[in-house]
Design an enzyme around this catalytic site. Structure first.
Site, PDB file in Angstrom:
ATOM      1  N   ALA A   1      -9.336   5.671   4.043  1.00 14.54           N
ATOM      2  CA  ALA A   1      -9.209   6.854   4.906  1.00 14.54           C
ATOM      3  C   ALA A   1     -10.522   7.625   5.026  1.00 14.54           C
ATOM      4  O   ALA A   1     -11.184   7.908   4.023  1.00 14.54           O
ATOM      5  CB  ALA A   1      -8.104   7.788   4.438  1.00 14.54           C
ATOM      6  N   GLY A   2     -10.853   7.957   6.261  1.00  8.24           N
ATOM      7  CA  GLY A   2     -11.988   8.833   6.539  1.00  8.24           C
ATOM      8  C   GLY A   2     -13.257   8.144   6.974  1.00  8.24           C
ATOM      9  O   GLY A   2     -14.195   8.795   7.443  1.00  8.24           O
TER      10      GLY A   2
ATOM     11  N   GLY B   1      -7.902   9.393   9.406  1.00  7.45           N
ATOM     12  CA  GLY B   1      -8.237   9.462  10.818  1.00  7.45           C
ATOM     13  C   GLY B   1      -9.306  10.460  11.188  1.00  7.45           C
ATOM     14  O   GLY B   1      -9.605  10.651  12.370  1.00  7.45           O
TER      15      GLY B   1
ATOM     16  N   THR C   1      -8.706   3.717  11.833  1.00  2.92           N
ATOM     17  CA  THR C   1      -9.172   4.507  12.965  1.00  2.92           C
ATOM     18  C   THR C   1     -10.669   4.330  13.220  1.00  2.92           C
ATOM     19  O   THR C   1     -11.114   4.387  14.370  1.00  2.92           O
ATOM     20  CB  THR C   1      -8.855   5.998  12.736  1.00  2.92           C
ATOM     21  OG1 THR C   1      -7.494   6.143  12.356  1.00  2.92           O
ATOM     22  CG2 THR C   1      -9.097   6.806  13.996  1.00  2.92           C
TER      23      THR C   1
ATOM     24  N   LYS D   1       0.876  -1.161   0.000  1.00  3.87           N
ATOM     25  CA  LYS D   1       0.000   0.000   0.000  1.00  3.87           C
ATOM     26  C   LYS D   1       0.917   1.215   0.000  1.00  3.87           C
ATOM     27  O   LYS D   1       1.611   1.486   0.977  1.00  3.87           O
ATOM     28  CB  LYS D   1      -0.910   0.026   1.224  1.00  3.87           C
ATOM     29  CG  LYS D   1      -1.800   1.261   1.276  1.00  3.87           C
ATOM     30  CD  LYS D   1      -2.485   1.426   2.611  1.00  3.87           C
ATOM     31  CE  LYS D   1      -3.109   2.810   2.691  1.00  3.87           C
ATOM     32  NZ  LYS D   1      -3.648   3.109   4.035  1.00  3.87           N
TER      33      LYS D   1
END
Length: 258
Positions: free
Chosen positions: A186-187, A160, A209, A99
Site C-alpha cells: 500500500a502507498g 491507493g 493502484t 492476504k
C-alpha cells in the site's frame, strides 16, 4: 539463483506482487500482470468473482497454473467477516494463502490491528498461510510473527494514496525486530518508491493502484518490475557510505608519477 524468496516453503519467482483492482477491464489486468513479471496475484474475494465458474470469472484471464493466486479480505471491517471471506476462498479451491485485511476506518482505510490479530490467530490455527496487512508498527509486527503468520505486510502509506514510503525508519525497525519476510503493501506510487522499499531490505512489494492508476498501466507495470530488481540488487551490493563533503573519484594518492 542464490537469492530466492521462499515463504512457508513456497518459492516465489518475483519479488513484485500485484493486485487486480481498478483496471478498466480484465484484458488490461491481464496485460499489466504479464508486463510486471509477477507470479503472485492478489484478488479481493468480496469484490471480484473467483468462486463461481458459471459467471465471468477473473481466473479466466489469470491462469492459476501460471500464477499464485493470493485471495485477500479487502472490504472486511470485522475479524469475523475476514475469517469468513478467507474460508470461502479456500473452500472454493483458490488457495490456502490469504492476504488478511481488516479495515478500521472507511476514510483512511487504515487497518484495525486489534481485529487483525484476532482474525490471524484463528486462521493460522486453521492452517492458512497468513499474510497480514498492518500499520508500520514494529510492536504489531512482532505480535503477528509470534502467533505464526508467514510474513508481515506493513503499509508504506495509506491504500491507493501513491505517497510512497512515508516512514522508512519504522520499516527499518521492523526489519531489525522480526525474522519474517517483510512485504511492503500500500502507498507505492511509482518505480522509485518500489526501489526504495527494496533498498531498505524489504523482501517484496505488493502494489495495485501504483500500476492500475498510471496513465499507461502496462508501461508502469514493466517499470515496477525493473525497479524491484534494481532495488534488490542495490541492497545486496551495499551502498557506499554517505559523506558530508566531496571525495574525489580519482584521488592523487597512488597516482602514477606522483
Amino acid at each position: 539463483m542464490d537469492d530466492k524468496l521462499i515463504i512457508a516453503g513456497i518459492e516465489f519467482k518475483s519479488r513484485l506482487w500485484v493486485g487486480t483492482g481498478k483496471y478498466k477491464d480484465f484484458e488490461e489486468t491481464k496485460k499489466a500482470i504479464e508486463a510486471s513479471g509477477a507470479d503472485v496475484v492478489t484478488v479481493a474475494v468480496r469484490r471480484v468473482n473467483i468462486t463461481d465458474r458459471s459467471k465471468e470469472n477473473l481466473l479466466d484471464y489469470i491462469d492459476p497454473k501460471k500464477y499464485k493466486i493470493l485471495p485477500n479480505t479487502a472490504g472486511c471491517y470485522t475479524a469475523e467477516d475476514a475469517i469468513r471471506t478467507a474460508r470461502l476462498a479456500r473452500s472454493a479451491g483458490v488457495s490456502d494463502m490469504v492476504k488478511l485485511e481488516v479495515i478500521g476506518d472507511e476514510k483512511t482505510l487504515f487497518p484495525d490491528n486489534e481485529a487483525l490479530l484476532e482474525a490471524a490467530k484463528v486462521l493460522v490455527k486453521e492452517g492458512f498461510i497468513v499474510f497480514p496487512y498492518t500499520n508500520d508498527d514494529p510492536i504489531m509486527a512482532k505480535k503477528l510473527q509470534d502467533i505464526g503468520c508467514a510474513a508481515v505486510m506493513p503499509l508504506a502509506a495509506p491504500i491507493g494514496s501513491g505517497l510512497g514510503i512515508r516512514n522508512p525508519y519504522n520499516l527499518k525497525i521492523i526489519l531489525e525486530t522480526i525474522s519474517l519476510p517483510i512485504i511492503v503493501d500500500a502507498g507505492v506510487g511509482t518505480a522509485s518508491d518500489a526501489a526504495i522499499a527494496m533498498e531498505l531490505g524489504c523482501d517484496a512489494v505488493l502494489m495495485n493502484t501504483g500500476i492500475a492508476g498510471a496513465k499507461d498501466p502496462i508501461k508502469m507495470a514493466e517499470a515496477m518490475k525493473h525497479a524491484i530488481i534494481a532495488g534488490r540488487l542495490a541492497y545486496k551490493a551495499g551502498r557506499m557510505p554517505m559523506k558530508l563533503y566531496a571525495s574525489a573519484s580519482s584521488p592523487l594518492e597512488g597516482k602514477i608519477g606522483a
